[in-house]
Structure formats: structure tokens, C-alpha cells
Design a protein around this motif. Structure first.
Motif, PDB file in Angstrom:
ATOM      1  N   MET A   1       0.843  -1.163   0.000  1.00 16.20           N
ATOM      2  CA  MET A   1       0.000   0.000   0.000  1.00 16.20           C
ATOM      3  C   MET A   1       0.897   1.238   0.000  1.00 16.20           C
ATOM      4  SD  MET A   1      -3.100   0.711   2.638  1.00 16.20           S
ATOM      5  CE  MET A   1      -3.745  -0.876   2.207  1.00 16.20           C
ATOM      6  N   PRO A   2       0.647   2.204  -0.888  1.00 18.42           N
ATOM      7  CA  PRO A   2       1.506   3.383  -0.915  1.00 18.42           C
ATOM      8  C   PRO A   2       1.320   4.217   0.343  1.00 18.42           C
ATOM      9  CG  PRO A   2      -0.337   3.676  -2.398  1.00 18.42           C
ATOM     10  CD  PRO A   2      -0.417   2.276  -1.876  1.00 18.42           C
ATOM     11  N   THR A   3       2.327   4.989   0.643  1.00 20.21           N
ATOM     12  CA  THR A   3       2.217   5.903   1.767  1.00 20.21           C
ATOM     13  C   THR A   3       2.193   7.324   1.232  1.00 20.21           C
ATOM     14  OG1 THR A   3       4.603   5.973   2.031  1.00 20.21           O
ATOM     15  CG2 THR A   3       3.408   4.346   3.349  1.00 20.21           C
ATOM     16  N   PHE A   4       1.561   8.204   1.956  1.00 19.43           N
ATOM     17  CA  PHE A   4       1.489   9.610   1.596  1.00 19.43           C
ATOM     18  C   PHE A   4       2.208  10.391   2.678  1.00 19.43           C
ATOM     19  CE2 PHE A   4      -1.390   9.226  -1.923  1.00 19.43           C
ATOM     20  CZ  PHE A   4      -2.052   8.040  -1.669  1.00 19.43           C
ATOM     21  N   ASP A   5       2.885  11.459   2.274  1.00 22.10           N
ATOM     22  CA  ASP A   5       3.634  12.268   3.231  1.00 22.10           C
ATOM     23  C   ASP A   5       2.729  13.015   4.193  1.00 22.10           C
ATOM     24  OD1 ASP A   5       6.067  11.448   2.179  1.00 22.10           O
ATOM     25  OD2 ASP A   5       6.112  13.084   0.721  1.00 22.10           O
ATOM     26  N   SER A   6       1.503  13.298   3.745  1.00 17.46           N
ATOM     27  CA  SER A   6       0.590  14.034   4.611  1.00 17.46           C
ATOM     28  C   SER A   6      -0.851  13.711   4.226  1.00 17.46           C
ATOM     29  CB  SER A   6       0.826  15.541   4.479  1.00 17.46           C
ATOM     30  OG  SER A   6       0.422  15.987   3.197  1.00 17.46           O
ATOM     31  N   LEU A   7      -1.740  14.055   5.109  1.00 18.97           N
ATOM     32  CA  LEU A   7      -3.157  13.889   4.818  1.00 18.97           C
ATOM     33  C   LEU A   7      -3.539  14.755   3.624  1.00 18.97           C
ATOM     34  CD1 LEU A   7      -5.862  12.642   5.611  1.00 18.97           C
ATOM     35  CD2 LEU A   7      -6.184  14.563   7.187  1.00 18.97           C
ATOM     36  N   LYS A   8      -2.933  15.929   3.514  1.00 24.00           N
ATOM     37  CA  LYS A   8      -3.203  16.819   2.379  1.00 24.00           C
ATOM     38  C   LYS A   8      -2.848  16.129   1.059  1.00 24.00           C
ATOM     39  CE  LYS A   8      -2.009  21.237   0.360  1.00 24.00           C
ATOM     40  NZ  LYS A   8      -1.130  22.394   0.397  1.00 24.00           N
ATOM     41  N   LEU A  10      -2.873  12.922   0.422  1.00 22.71           N
ATOM     42  CA  LEU A  10      -3.883  11.896   0.181  1.00 22.71           C
ATOM     43  C   LEU A  10      -5.168  12.521  -0.360  1.00 22.71           C
ATOM     44  CD1 LEU A  10      -4.730   8.859   2.286  1.00 22.71           C
ATOM     45  CD2 LEU A  10      -6.549  10.419   1.661  1.00 22.71           C
ATOM     46  N   LEU A  11      -5.622  13.604   0.259  1.00 24.16           N
ATOM     47  CA  LEU A  11      -6.849  14.270  -0.179  1.00 24.16           C
ATOM     48  C   LEU A  11      -6.681  14.850  -1.583  1.00 24.16           C
ATOM     49  CD1 LEU A  11      -7.905  16.055   3.133  1.00 24.16           C
ATOM     50  CD2 LEU A  11      -8.632  13.822   2.265  1.00 24.16           C
ATOM     51  N   THR A  12      -5.494  15.348  -1.895  1.00 25.59           N
ATOM     52  CA  THR A  12      -5.214  15.854  -3.241  1.00 25.59           C
ATOM     53  C   THR A  12      -5.300  14.728  -4.261  1.00 25.59           C
ATOM     54  OG1 THR A  12      -3.819  17.621  -2.381  1.00 25.59           O
ATOM     55  CG2 THR A  12      -3.477  16.998  -4.685  1.00 25.59           C
ATOM     56  N   GLU A  13      -4.794  13.554  -3.918  1.00 24.47           N
ATOM     57  CA  GLU A  13      -4.867  12.391  -4.813  1.00 24.47           C
ATOM     58  C   GLU A  13      -6.320  11.996  -5.077  1.00 24.47           C
ATOM     59  OE1 GLU A  13      -3.342   9.563  -7.338  1.00 24.47           O
ATOM     60  OE2 GLU A  13      -2.200  11.096  -6.267  1.00 24.47           O
ATOM     61  N   VAL A  14      -7.144  12.039  -4.052  1.00 24.77           N
ATOM     62  CA  VAL A  14      -8.570  11.720  -4.208  1.00 24.77           C
ATOM     63  C   VAL A  14      -9.235  12.754  -5.116  1.00 24.77           C
ATOM     64  CG1 VAL A  14     -10.783  11.506  -3.007  1.00 24.77           C
ATOM     65  CG2 VAL A  14      -8.732  10.456  -2.031  1.00 24.77           C
ATOM     66  N   ALA A  15      -8.955  14.036  -4.909  1.00 20.34           N
ATOM     67  CA  ALA A  15      -9.547  15.092  -5.745  1.00 20.34           C
ATOM     68  C   ALA A  15      -9.135  14.931  -7.207  1.00 20.34           C
ATOM     69  CB  ALA A  15      -9.141  16.470  -5.219  1.00 20.34           C
ATOM     70  N   ASN A  43      -0.816   3.011   7.505  1.00 20.48           N
ATOM     71  CA  ASN A  43      -1.880   3.036   6.494  1.00 20.48           C
ATOM     72  C   ASN A  43      -2.860   4.162   6.788  1.00 20.48           C
ATOM     73  OD1 ASN A  43      -3.892   2.141   8.340  1.00 20.48           O
ATOM     74  ND2 ASN A  43      -3.252   0.046   8.029  1.00 20.48           N
ATOM     75  N   PHE A  44      -3.876   4.283   5.957  1.00 18.34           N
ATOM     76  CA  PHE A  44      -4.837   5.373   6.078  1.00 18.34           C
ATOM     77  C   PHE A  44      -6.257   4.846   6.237  1.00 18.34           C
ATOM     78  CE2 PHE A  44      -6.823   4.648   2.077  1.00 18.34           C
ATOM     79  CZ  PHE A  44      -5.876   3.926   1.408  1.00 18.34           C
ATOM     80  N   ILE A  45      -6.382   3.611   6.615  1.00 12.91           N
ATOM     81  CA  ILE A  45      -7.662   2.927   6.568  1.00 12.91           C
ATOM     82  C   ILE A  45      -8.686   3.610   7.473  1.00 12.91           C
ATOM     83  CG2 ILE A  45      -8.755   0.676   6.913  1.00 12.91           C
ATOM     84  CD1 ILE A  45      -6.645   1.027   4.573  1.00 12.91           C
ATOM     85  N   ASP A  46      -9.952   3.503   7.048  1.00 12.51           N
ATOM     86  CA  ASP A  46     -11.098   4.085   7.740  1.00 12.51           C
ATOM     87  C   ASP A  46     -11.200   5.591   7.524  1.00 12.51           C
ATOM     88  OD1 ASP A  46     -12.119   1.674   8.643  1.00 12.51           O
ATOM     89  OD2 ASP A  46     -10.969   1.752  10.491  1.00 12.51           O
ATOM     90  N   LEU A  47     -11.272   5.978   6.266  1.00 10.89           N
ATOM     91  CA  LEU A  47     -11.492   7.371   5.907  1.00 10.89           C
ATOM     92  C   LEU A  47     -12.956   7.592   5.574  1.00 10.89           C
ATOM     93  CD1 LEU A  47      -8.512   8.150   3.503  1.00 10.89           C
ATOM     94  CD2 LEU A  47      -8.816   8.923   5.846  1.00 10.89           C
ATOM     95  N   SER A  48     -13.467   8.712   5.980  1.00  9.01           N
ATOM     96  CA  SER A  48     -14.799   9.159   5.605  1.00  9.01           C
ATOM     97  C   SER A  48     -14.618  10.534   4.981  1.00  9.01           C
ATOM     98  CB  SER A  48     -15.705   9.227   6.838  1.00  9.01           C
ATOM     99  OG  SER A  48     -16.957   9.751   6.474  1.00  9.01           O
ATOM    100  N   ARG A 126      -9.182   2.848  -5.776  1.00  7.83           N
ATOM    101  CA  ARG A 126      -8.640   1.594  -5.247  1.00  7.83           C
ATOM    102  C   ARG A 126      -7.240   1.333  -5.787  1.00  7.83           C
ATOM    103  NH1 ARG A 126      -8.836  -4.129  -5.448  1.00  7.83           N
ATOM    104  NH2 ARG A 126      -9.289  -4.985  -3.383  1.00  7.83           N
ATOM    105  N   ALA A 127      -7.053   1.584  -7.095  1.00  3.67           N
ATOM    106  CA  ALA A 127      -5.732   1.386  -7.700  1.00  3.67           C
ATOM    107  C   ALA A 127      -4.696   2.326  -7.107  1.00  3.67           C
ATOM    108  CB  ALA A 127      -5.823   1.573  -9.214  1.00  3.67           C
ATOM    109  N   SER A 128      -5.130   3.533  -6.715  1.00  2.00           N
ATOM    110  CA  SER A 128      -4.203   4.500  -6.108  1.00  2.00           C
ATOM    111  C   SER A 128      -3.703   4.051  -4.749  1.00  2.00           C
ATOM    112  CB  SER A 128      -4.890   5.851  -5.940  1.00  2.00           C
ATOM    113  OG  SER A 128      -5.198   6.418  -7.176  1.00  2.00           O
ATOM    114  N   PHE A 129      -4.540   3.282  -4.032  1.00  2.00           N
ATOM    115  CA  PHE A 129      -4.216   2.949  -2.653  1.00  2.00           C
ATOM    116  C   PHE A 129      -3.839   1.502  -2.406  1.00  2.00           C
ATOM    117  CE2 PHE A 129      -7.276   6.576  -2.210  1.00  2.00           C
ATOM    118  CZ  PHE A 129      -6.285   7.504  -1.945  1.00  2.00           C
ATOM    119  N   VAL A 130      -3.939   0.660  -3.438  1.00  2.00           N
ATOM    120  CA  VAL A 130      -3.605  -0.753  -3.255  1.00  2.00           C
ATOM    121  C   VAL A 130      -2.205  -1.008  -3.772  1.00  2.00           C
ATOM    122  CG1 VAL A 130      -4.178  -3.104  -3.948  1.00  2.00           C
ATOM    123  CG2 VAL A 130      -5.980  -1.532  -3.310  1.00  2.00           C
TER     124      VAL A 130
END
Length: 130
Positions: A1-8, A10-15, A43-48, A126-130
Motif C-alpha cells: 500500500m503506498p504511503t502519503f507524506d501528509s493527509l493533504k 492523500l486528499l489531493t490524490e482523491v480530488a 496506512n490510512f484505513i477508515d477514511l470518511s 482503489r488502484a491509487s491505494f492498493v
């Protein structure tokens, strides 16, 4: 699972995934996760998340806003997508494949209009986070 340097990050990747999959709209992401001010180290599991929709000019279209949950079930990553303004529309559950569910009963249902683009978004996330 990839890691992100910050929550920001991760949220940018989702956007970005939303912008790509749900054209011509632009999206911003709001983290609604409880007790998640920083990313866990492993990991970042359990995001809403709430996905907010805008036109290219910046006008809000709240009727297109989505609720996204990203969570781990066993060893699999699962994603659910639903419309915030239309709770009666089917909900997309995506794990190894996509399943549309009736929002009231939870039973399997047919995809709604525009469902293919949400399935594409779920696959991209899913592909971004698996």
C-alpha cells in the motif's frame, strides 16, 4: 500500500481521481474521519470523505456531492460511494468488483444513470491505494 507524506497529499490524490473520472466537474475533498488529524504511519484505513463538486468556473453544485468511505475489510480495501443529496439513490460498494445496492434494503440493484463514472472513480481510487 503506498504511503502519503501528509493527509493533504492523500486528499489531493482523491480530488485528482474525481476530476479525472467525473469530468467536466472540479472537486475538493473534506476529511470527515474521526480522530484523524494526521496519517497513521502504516496506512490510512477508515477514511470518511465528502467530495464537493464545482464547475470549472467555481460555482458549487451540491447535488453532485458524494460521500466516500475507504476502509479495510480483512486484507481487502473497500470503497463505498453515495450521493449526499439523494439518499434514495443506490450506493456503490467496490472491493475486488463493483456492486450496486439499494440504499434502503441493502439488496443488490441496478446501477443508476451515471453509475459507470462512479465505478471508474472507485476503480481509480482503489488502484491509487492498493
Amino acid at each position: 500500500m503506498p504511503t502519503f507524506d501528509s493527509l493533504k497529499d492523500l486528499l489531493t490524490e482523491v480530488a485528482k481521481a474525481c476530476d479525472y473520472s467525473l469530468k467536466p466537474w472540479k472537486h475538493s475533498v473534506v476529511d470527515n474521519s474521526k480522530n484523524l488529524s494526521t496519517l497513521p504511519k502504516n496506512n490510512f484505513i477508515d477514511l470518511s470523505l465528502t467530495i464537493e463538486c464545482r464547475s470549472k468556473e467555481g460555482k458549487r453544485f451540491p447535488e453532485n456531492d458524494l460521500e466516500v468511505e475507504i476502509y479495510k475489510s480483512g486484507v481487502d480495501l473497500c470503497i463505498t460511494l453515495s450521493w449526499i443529496s439523494f439518499p434514495e439513490k443506490p450506493i456503490l460498494w467496490h472491493g475486488k468488483h463493483s456492486v450496486w445496492m439499494d440504499s434502503s434494503s441493502g439488496s443488490r440493484s441496478l446501477p443508476p444513470d451515471g453509475g459507470a463514472s462512479l465505478e471508474a472513480l472507485a476503480r481509480r481510487l482503489r488502484a491509487s491505494f492498493v
